[in-house]
Scaffold this motif. Structure first.
Motif, PDB file in Angstrom:
ATOM      1  N   SER A   1       1.334  -1.326  -0.177  1.00  9.61           N
ATOM      2  CA  SER A   1       0.131   0.065  -0.420  1.00  9.61           C
ATOM      3  C   SER A   1       0.485   1.295   0.344  1.00  9.61           C
ATOM      4  O   SER A   1       1.407   1.873   0.890  1.00  9.61           O
ATOM      5  N   ALA A   2       0.583   1.650  -1.084  1.00  7.89           N
ATOM      6  CA  ALA A   2       1.487   3.009  -1.259  1.00  7.89           C
ATOM      7  C   ALA A   2       0.936   4.382  -0.353  1.00  7.89           C
ATOM      8  O   ALA A   2       1.698   5.229   0.306  1.00  7.89           O
ATOM      9  N   ALA A   3       0.032   4.477  -0.060  1.00 11.62           N
ATOM     10  CA  ALA A   3      -0.912   5.161   0.631  1.00 11.62           C
ATOM     11  C   ALA A   3      -0.448   5.457   2.332  1.00 11.62           C
ATOM     12  O   ALA A   3      -0.319   5.661   3.007  1.00 11.62           O
ATOM     13  N   SER A   4      -0.562   3.800   2.852  1.00  9.87           N
ATOM     14  CA  SER A   4       0.204   3.677   4.202  1.00  9.87           C
ATOM     15  C   SER A   4       1.653   2.829   3.662  1.00  9.87           C
ATOM     16  O   SER A   4       2.188   2.783   5.323  1.00  9.87           O
ATOM     17  N   GLY A   5       2.177   2.867   3.567  1.00  9.37           N
ATOM     18  CA  GLY A   5       3.260   2.646   2.794  1.00  9.37           C
ATOM     19  C   GLY A   5       3.725   0.985   3.533  1.00  9.37           C
ATOM     20  O   GLY A   5       5.193  -0.011   3.417  1.00  9.37           O
ATOM     21  N   GLU A   6       2.842   0.590   3.758  1.00 10.73           N
ATOM     22  CA  GLU A   6       2.816  -1.336   4.120  1.00 10.73           C
ATOM     23  C   GLU A   6       3.396  -2.184   2.473  1.00 10.73           C
ATOM     24  O   GLU A   6       3.235  -1.730   1.417  1.00 10.73           O
ATOM     25  N   GLY A   7       4.221  -2.584   2.930  1.00 11.70           N
ATOM     26  CA  GLY A   7       5.113  -3.649   1.943  1.00 11.70           C
ATOM     27  C   GLY A   7       6.332  -3.008   1.164  1.00 11.70           C
ATOM     28  O   GLY A   7       6.885  -3.867   0.344  1.00 11.70           O
ATOM     29  N   ILE A   8       6.172  -1.631   0.883  1.00 17.75           N
ATOM     30  CA  ILE A   8       7.078  -1.076   0.218  1.00 17.75           C
ATOM     31  C   ILE A   8       8.814  -1.173   0.327  1.00 17.75           C
ATOM     32  O   ILE A   8       9.456  -1.603  -0.609  1.00 17.75           O
ATOM     33  N   PRO A   9       9.534  -1.362   2.142  1.00 15.88           N
ATOM     34  CA  PRO A   9      10.117  -1.970   1.637  1.00 15.88           C
ATOM     35  C   PRO A   9      10.326  -3.323   1.334  1.00 15.88           C
ATOM     36  O   PRO A   9      11.701  -3.523   0.692  1.00 15.88           O
ATOM     37  N   ALA A  10      10.186  -4.379   1.156  1.00 17.43           N
ATOM     38  CA  ALA A  10       9.839  -5.295   0.529  1.00 17.43           C
ATOM     39  C   ALA A  10      10.119  -5.489  -0.609  1.00 17.43           C
ATOM     40  O   ALA A  10      10.686  -5.947  -1.027  1.00 17.43           O
ATOM     41  N   VAL A  11       9.298  -4.752  -1.823  1.00 18.71           N
ATOM     42  CA  VAL A  11       9.719  -4.344  -2.835  1.00 18.71           C
ATOM     43  C   VAL A  11      11.031  -4.254  -2.624  1.00 18.71           C
ATOM     44  O   VAL A  11      11.557  -4.840  -4.061  1.00 18.71           O
ATOM     45  N   ALA A  12      11.477  -3.134  -1.920  1.00 14.99           N
ATOM     46  CA  ALA A  12      13.311  -3.079  -2.974  1.00 14.99           C
ATOM     47  C   ALA A  12      13.750  -4.243  -2.390  1.00 14.99           C
ATOM     48  O   ALA A  12      14.895  -4.051  -3.167  1.00 14.99           O
TER      49      ALA A  12
END
Length: 438
Positions: free
Chosen positions: A358-369
């Protein structure tokens, strides 16, 4: 989209002063499609396309048959039914969820007495409205001209008469023949200009490739959240809106992950039955996806599973069409903030290798990188290099390419142990002491 010249079902005022009632749309489209028995109705997407183009959907009609009628799209009985429905719905436009042949379009308009547009015309109209750069406008104009060339009926007097004038028209040449010739000339001119665009893009791409940074492309259904994900991963401020085909021009930003830099590119979204004219015209921008080392396939996790399957299949079809389906892919399910625990469990079961973000909450963004870093790390080769002190520029290049590396100063130069992509490692072969898989 310019308002069609409606006939008997046009904008008939219903108030005494002749003004249109408040909130009543200028263009009111009745949606029509032909589907084989058992195939799901997908007119919701056509309604969204119409909404994006500023047209209200006021009704729908589905005919179940294996193939559309070759002359009139609908069978005779359905045509009669549609006439009645148009009047009841106060529609002044018919929108078909397929690309019509010129003959089908003409026969439908004659039978129904209202303008008829097809899915391709609607998508082209949206692209025309959203194209802002010179390149995007060229690509859209080319696609529109190629689509309309077969549909010319002497209605092209607004075209610029490039190269026209006294003595340029052949003996006995009709106006429509002149218009078609002018359109072909314009198409040829646009293709030449787009060839220049491709060459310019090739120069810029060569500059990026000389840096040997891994290239990652964001691909996905339109409005799946690609641009929002690009912003979240790179800190960019690319404009985003909740509408179809908001992004047409490719945008490249640098992603920093694990001490390395990656080029992350967002480009035009895909859709079911994407017109081939657009695929051809946008070849220069789609080239960024075709040349990527890794593709992040972004999908909307908030839609029902059947719709998600259709969307991912449509994206895979376009990737195959542009020969970009051989690169490794990571499925990224966006908009996780819009789903409940039950849907999360279903997605985890059906797509175990996907990343929920979720780009809105930041959930999972580090996992993508982290996943991008791991995907490229699997391809790295460990090399041991002895770089002479006078080759300081090459040493700095190694630092830029590999981020953290082991180094030791020796009497003969700098001893470096580093992990590099195979093609990059080959560039430093002259300094190699050892060369083995990581």
């Amino acid at each position: 989209m310019a308002e069609p010249n409606a006939t008997h079902n046009g904008d008939r005022p219903s108030s005494q002063d002749g003004q249109r009632p408040p909130g009543r749309a200028v263009q009111r489209a009745f949606m029509v499609t032909v589907l084989p028995a058992g195939e799901d109705d997908q007119l919701a997407e056509l309604a969204e396309l119409l909404r994006t183009s500023g047209v209200a959907a006021v009704g729908e009609l589905i005919q179940r048959r294996d193939q559309p009628h070759p002359n009139s799209y609908l069978g005779k009985g359905k045509l009669e039914e549609l006439k009645l429905e148009l009047g009841a719905a106060d529609a002044n436009l018919v929108a078909c969820d397929d690309e019509l042949s010129p003959r089908q379009e003409r026969n439908l308009e004659t039978a129904l007495g209202v303008p008829v547009i097809d899915r391709t015309a609607i998508i082209l109209d949206i692209f025309a409205a959203h194209a802002h750069t010179a390149e995007g406008k060229l690509q859209v104009e080319l696609a529109q001209l190629e689509y309309n060339l077969a549909r010319m009926r002497g209605l092209w007097s607004h075209l610029e008469r490039l190269g026209g004038g006294i003595g340029t028209r052949g003996p006995g040449e009709t106006q429509i023949e002149t218009d078609r010739r002018l359109a072909r000339d314009r198409i040829a001119a646009l293709k030449r200009r787009l060839a220049d665009v491709r060459r310019n893009r090739s120069v810029m791409r060569a500059e990026r490739e000389r840096a040997h940074l891994p290239q990652v492309a964001l691909a996905g259904y339109t409005n799946a959240g690609k641009s929002t994900l690009l912003n979240a991963l790179t800190g960019a401020d690319v404009p985003v809106r909740d509408r179809l085909f908001h992004t047409l021009d490719p945008t490249t930003r640098v992603l920093h992950a694990g001490g390395r830099d990656y080029l992350l590119t967002d480009t035009v979204g895909f859709i079911r039955k994407l017109p081939h004219q657009l695929v051809d015209a946008f070849g220069a921008t789609l080239e960024e996806t075709r040349r990527a080392d890794l593709i992040l396939h972004v999908a909307d996790a908030s839609v029902p599973e059947e719709e998600l399957t259709e969307m991912t299949r449509a994206v895979d079809d376009v990737l195959h069409e542009i020969a970009a389906d051989e690169a490794p892919q990571i499925l990224v399910l966006a908009k996780a903030d819009r789903i409940d625990d039950s849907r999360r469990a279903e997605l985890s079961h059906r797509h175990p290798d996907a990343l929920l973000v979720s780009a809105a909450s930041g959930e999972g963004i580090p996992a993508v990188a982290d996943r991008i870093e791991a995907e490229f790390a699997r391809r790295l080769t460990e090399v041991e290099l002895l770089v002479p002190y006078e080759e300081g520029g090459r040493l700095a290049e190694l630092h830029a390419l590999a981020g953290d590396l082991e180094r030791e100063d020796t009497p003969d130069g700098v001893l470096v142990r580093v992990r590099l992509p195979p093609d990059t490692a080959a560039r430093f072969a002259a300094f190699a002491l050892s060369h083995k898989p990581a």
